[in-house]
Design a protein around this motif. Structure first.
Motif, PDB file in Angstrom:
ATOM      1  N   ARG A  51     -13.207  -6.800  -2.381  1.00  0.00           N
ATOM      2  CA  ARG A  51     -12.743  -5.475  -1.950  1.00  0.00           C
ATOM      3  C   ARG A  51     -13.938  -4.642  -1.525  1.00  0.00           C
ATOM      4  N   ILE A  67      -6.623  -1.000   4.381  1.00  0.00           N
ATOM      5  CA  ILE A  67      -7.392  -1.386   5.557  1.00  0.00           C
ATOM      6  C   ILE A  67      -7.600  -0.159   6.433  1.00  0.00           C
ATOM      7  N   HIS A 127      -6.290   0.489  12.651  1.00  0.00           N
ATOM      8  CA  HIS A 127      -7.499   0.218  11.874  1.00  0.00           C
ATOM      9  C   HIS A 127      -8.406   1.448  11.801  1.00  0.00           C
ATOM     10  N   LEU A 144      -7.406 -10.172   0.699  1.00  0.00           N
ATOM     11  CA  LEU A 144      -7.051  -9.916   2.092  1.00  0.00           C
ATOM     12  C   LEU A 144      -7.942 -10.637   3.097  1.00  0.00           C
ATOM     13  N   THR A 145      -8.976 -11.307   2.634  1.00  0.00           N
ATOM     14  CA  THR A 145      -9.837 -12.065   3.536  1.00  0.00           C
ATOM     15  C   THR A 145      -9.484 -13.549   3.427  1.00  0.00           C
ATOM     16  N   ALA A 197      -6.544  -8.810   6.101  1.00  0.00           N
ATOM     17  CA  ALA A 197      -7.408  -7.846   6.799  1.00  0.00           C
ATOM     18  C   ALA A 197      -8.086  -8.448   8.019  1.00  0.00           C
ATOM     19  N   ARG A 225     -13.181  -0.923   5.783  1.00  0.00           N
ATOM     20  CA  ARG A 225     -13.018  -1.315   4.386  1.00  0.00           C
ATOM     21  C   ARG A 225     -11.595  -1.827   4.176  1.00  0.00           C
ATOM     22  N   GLN A 226     -11.397  -2.540   3.086  1.00  0.00           N
ATOM     23  CA  GLN A 226     -10.081  -3.094   2.782  1.00  0.00           C
ATOM     24  C   GLN A 226     -10.002  -3.377   1.294  1.00  0.00           C
TER      25      GLN A 226
END
Length: 603
Positions: free
Chosen positions: A405, A371, A363, A389-390, A326, A381-382
């Protein structure tokens, strides 16, 4: 000529087996080992060649047996130099070649032998596969292994004589054992090089998978030394040494076009990762004046955009990327901005504008892995089951250790920065940036704690370093009135001499050490473990909040690290508590890049 002595006879014996050296070849391949010569990792060898897919990086030649009576180990021009009784040994890899040059110089008349050991496999492959014999062909001072195979290996001696002498031995890889991996297996040796040198005489041994049977190894070594000296011209001290260390990570993709460039995230086992590349671009390229290389890297990743995302990584031996991230795409905007500012070249932005628009719209509308912007408040948000994802991306099996999340603090700081940059380039999407900023300051700041939440929806107020990006980025999303309390909360509990802790010491999940088998390590990876690269955004934030503060003391702890763990470079991570032992990869791109950037920027 930068020189750093890392070992002298009489130093503690464990240094011989714990201090590692690394020589890169500009393709992602390398030579590496312990200064004692004993392999302790599956990645240790005199030639790890970077081959086109599907092979990837291959351990072509393992360790070399030559001398044991080490008197001194030093780095000159970033290259390893061993001084033994009567002989000095150097190792180099000509840039852009799958070729290792070993140079011996006699200080007195001496006769000795050099024995290469083999276990041909992928560099991350298992070490316990049964030994196999390799067909050997001798042609004068050339010894060729596996002639006619997909990767023949050649030993080319300038002097001396090869003697066929097949042997086998069992090796126990101590670091692999400590990390909980397969750790014992055979090596085989097909031959031995016998040398006799007079005082002052030199001899080279070339190890290669390239087709040429003859080459001028001494000339290639000298050319590589001159290339390295050009890198440090005008630099001195730690800045010069880190400039050489940075050179290891910027490589040509063997699977792509000739102009493609990318960044190896870390040695030994990382490949090219999008996030790491974009974070590292400034320190690795721009701080060293390599603007064209930076532009090539940005073009390479832009060419792989899918659904508005750049790849998270390219797996070993493959040319197609994986996209489960993300933040890498948002870091792309930051890297492109830094390139434009440093190079004074606006043309690349115009060239990539269609890709940038694709990224922004994806996005805003929503793309893979959940995402997308929440229409209720404008925050990004993701989250998707089974994915992290980070950048806090550790998993134990199917269990994501730090799921995060929802709406993560640094993801929204990065997205705001990206929207503002896009607005400056196109005049568009300013309203979306305004809305995000308002919601961010309403939702993330915790008045009771005086700092930012790490995630909202669902809320997580754990003390983590991610909040620093709300201040440090060129377009900070956090109201300036709140900068000081946020910065000081990070300084009080997360700052160490080698970076920032990934979790506050008073948090229930805090882990003081990163050690043990893989599940134990992954459980600590982002739960207190110190990350060196985070010193960069922290220093940026300090200079915003306190413009007159001398930030050089914040970087002073890294000098001593250049002679521990990986000689001449910086580790990926460190233990959360003193003595902050180095862990993870011995050489990490963003660790080197961010310290070098800060030293170059804040003199």
């Amino acid at each position: 000529m930068p020189r750093r002595v890392c070992y002298r006879r009489g130093d503690p014996q464990d240094v011989l087996r714990s201090l590692e050296w690394l020589v890169p070849n500009g393709l992602g391949g390398y030579a590496s080992g312990t200064i004692a010569g004993e392999p302790t990792r599956r990645f240790h060898g005199a030639l790890i060649a970077a081959m086109p897919p599907p092979l990837g990086r291959m351990l072509a030649v393992g360790p070399l047996d030559d001398f044991q009576d080490l008197q001194e180990f030093a780095l000159e021009d970033g290259l390893p130099v061993w001084t033994y009784v009567g002989v000095e040994k150097r190792i180099s890899m000509p840039h852009g070649r799958n070729l290792t040059v070993v140079t011996y110089r006699a200080k007195k008349s001496v006769s000795f032998s050099v024995r290469p050991w083999l276990s041909v496999r992928k560099h991350e492959g298992r070490v316990d596969a049964p030994a196999r014999g390799y067909p050997v062909h001798f042609d004068g001072q050339v010894c060729e292994i596996d002639r006619g195979s997909s990767m023949p290996i050649r030993f080319i001696a300038e002097k001396g004589q090869f003697v066929e002498d097949k042997r086998e031995r069992e090796v126990r890889y101590a670091v692999e054992e400590a990390r909980g991996y397969d750790h014992q297996g055979p090596l085989v040796s097909p031959c031995e090089l016998q040398l006799s040198l007079a005082a002052g005489e030199e001899a080279t041994l070339a190890l290669t998978v390239e087709p040429a049977a003859a080459l001028d190894a001494a000339r290639l070594h000298d050319e590589e030394v001159q290339r390295r000296r050009a890198i440090v011209e005008g630099r001195e001290g730690l800045v010069a040494e880190l400039a050489l260390a940075a050179d290891a990570f910027v490589v040509r993709k063997v699977s792509g076009a000739a102009e493609d460039r990318t960044v190896i995230a870390g040695y030994h086992w990382f490949t090219d990762w999008g996030r790491d590349t974009m974070i590292s671009l400034d320190g690795l390229c721009l701080a060293r004046g390599q603007f064209e290389t930076a532009a090539r890297i940005l073009r390479t990743f832009a060419s792989h955009v899918r659904d508005g995302l750049i790849p998270n990584l390219f797996p070993e031996g493959e040319s197609q990327g994986l996209y489960h991230t993300a933040d890498a795409t948002l870091w792309f905007f930051h890297a492109l901005h830094r390139y434009t500012e440093a190079s004074k070249d606006p043309a690349l932005v115009q060239e990539l504008l269609p890709k940038l628009s694709e990224m922004v719209e994806a996005h805003l509308e929503g793309t893979r892995f959940g995402i997308g912007v929440d229409p209720a408040d404008g925050l990004l948000r993701q989250g998707a089951p089974g994915y992290q994802l980070t950048w806090m991306d550790a998993k134990v099996g199917d269990y994501v250790v730090t799921p995060r999340r929802g709406k993560a603090v640094e993801i929204n700081a990065l997205f705001y920065n990206a929207l503002r940059l896009y607005q400056s380039w196109t005049g568009k999407r300013g309203a979306e940036a305004d809305r995000l900023r308002t919601a961010f300051n309403q939702r993330f700041f915790d008045e009771r704690l005086g700092r930012l939440k790490d995630v909202v929806d669902p809320d997580d107020a754990s003390l983590r370093p991610n909040q620093i990006f709300a201040i440090s980025l060129p377009h900070p999303v956090l109201d300036e009135a709140r900068w000081k309390p946020v910065l000081e909360s990070v300084r009080r509990e997360l700052l160490t001499p080698v970076g920032l802790r990934s979790l506050g010491p008073r948090e229930p999940a805090y882990k003081p050490r990163y050690d043990g088998d893989l599940p134990t390590r992954d459980a600590a990876y982002h739960q207190g473990t110190v990350w060196a690269w985070l010193i960069g955004p922290f220093v940026d934030a300090v200079r915003k909040v306190y413009p007159g503060e001398d930030v050089r003391p914040l970087l002073a702890g890294f000098d001593a690290q250049l002679q521990t763990f990986g000689a001449g470079t910086l580790a990926e991570i460190f233990d959360a508590e003193p003595p902050h032992l180095p862990r993870g990869c011995i050489a990490q791109a963003w660790s080197v890049a961010e310290v070098l950037r800060c030293l170059s920027t804040y003199r």
